[in-house]
Design a protein around this motif. Sequence first.
Motif, short mmCIF file in Angstrom:
data_model
loop_
_atom_site.label_atom_id
_atom_site.label_comp_id
_atom_site.label_asym_id
_atom_site.label_seq_id
_atom_site.Cartn_x
_atom_site.Cartn_y
_atom_site.Cartn_z
N ASP A 210 0.83 -1.21 0.00
CA ASP A 210 0.00 0.00 0.00
C ASP A 210 0.87 1.26 0.00
O ASP A 210 0.55 2.24 -0.69
N GLU A 211 1.98 1.22 0.75
CA GLU A 211 2.88 2.37 0.77
C GLU A 211 3.62 2.50 -0.56
O GLU A 211 3.90 3.61 -1.02
N LEU A 212 3.94 1.38 -1.18
CA LEU A 212 4.56 1.42 -2.50
C LEU A 212 3.63 2.09 -3.50
O LEU A 212 4.05 2.96 -4.27
N ALA A 213 2.36 1.70 -3.49
CA ALA A 213 1.40 2.29 -4.42
C ALA A 213 1.22 3.77 -4.17
O ALA A 213 1.07 4.56 -5.11
N ALA A 214 1.25 4.17 -2.90
CA ALA A 214 1.05 5.58 -2.56
C ALA A 214 2.20 6.44 -3.05
O ALA A 214 2.02 7.66 -3.26
#
Length: 458
Positions: free
Chosen positions: A231-235
């Motif tokens: 999720d942090e990668l996508a953000a």
Amino acid sequence: MPVGARLPATRVLAADLGVSRGVVVEAYQRLMEEGQVAGRGRAGTVVVAAPIPAPARSPDTGPRPPSAGVGRGATGAATRTADPADLFPSAPGPDIFDALRTAPARIDLTPGVPDLAAFPRAAWLRAERAVLGRLAAPDLGYGDPCGTPILRRAVAGWLARNRGIGADPAEVIITNGVSQALGLLAQALAAGGVTALGVEDPGSLGVRQHLDNWRLETVPIPVDAAGLRVDELAARNLPAVMLTPAHQFPTGVVLDGARRRQLASWARAGGLVIEDDYDAEHRYDRPPVPALRATLPEQVCYAGSVSKLLAPALRIGWLLVPRRYRDAVVAAKRNADLGNAVLPQLVLAELITSGALERHLRLLRRRHVQRRDAMIAALGRHLPGATVHGAAAGLHLTVTLAGEVTDTELAAAALARGVKVQPLSWHCRRPYPPGLVLGYAANTPSLIAEGIELLATG
């Protein structure tokens, strides 16, 4: 023993040492293959060559390991020091691993080092003789920069059996280890306009330094008990990410099923995954998880090597890339070195196809389990407050420590007592508990236990 001396009969020496005769026979065979002894029929086995002793070196005049790179004179040359504290700065420089590698230590618990004493010398020599016996003269010329066809076929078979990857041998690119594979990928990505990628945090300092050297910005993405935070990668809206999903370095966690599905969705939406299959074969308590490349061949660049299976000195690895990057990677490989040395490739292919590498891996797994268990037991006795991570696989354990502890100071104090370890903080860019990364593969259980005891006395 002097040249001309006769070795004891194998049965006699086996009885004296209390070991199997097969052990002594194998030792004698290795000495023969190395040219140290020779069989003389009824005269027995005699010494025909003596090893040349290393020249004595004065501690006052011999070379010393470089410091972490913070002290430089007017000429820019690195200053040198024997003080262990100087080898463990909070912000290590690009030469830190060279410095640490050459620092003397009686017990080396450096992570990522396999059991080099277990290198299958006899099997390698047999494979080398077999290769040379059938080698044609044209085979000694310049070859395909992607590697010899026989090794590429062998690697494709190895990956299919051990990692679930279905790859055509023509897709395999033989490299000088994972390090070169990352350099080739960095050049291909830069040519495609990629200037930044996500990396695990905690994650390998050495990998981060290597990517920085190729002018790729590395953006830290947190790792928790389930692996990389997708999720942090996508953000972050990054075009690519590099990770070690089978056995994360240094925490040892495995990317779980939910995260793998999230990562696959992110990749299919246009992201590129660089999969360093670190320590994947060294799994002890359950079968290895399949490689990401097995299900995402056009979204995953896959890198592996024999550095943890045989020895880093061989400098043999492999790389699989999506079709859109292949031409750029092959061109970078050609420009780098025209291809790996041919003879080691052919010998490794012989080891793989003969089954010798599989047998060696089974031996290593049994030995590593004993050494891992010895380290866990020693940590329980001498550092009962430490939390152990990553015990299910690999060649190292990571421990996190409670209380007011500076892990770089602890590592320096351990080196002063003759024990070499790595501080966990080196591999972290965000706040993280202090800890140590401890390799167990290259030492006997007794040395491991002694090293942990010495470590705990600081």
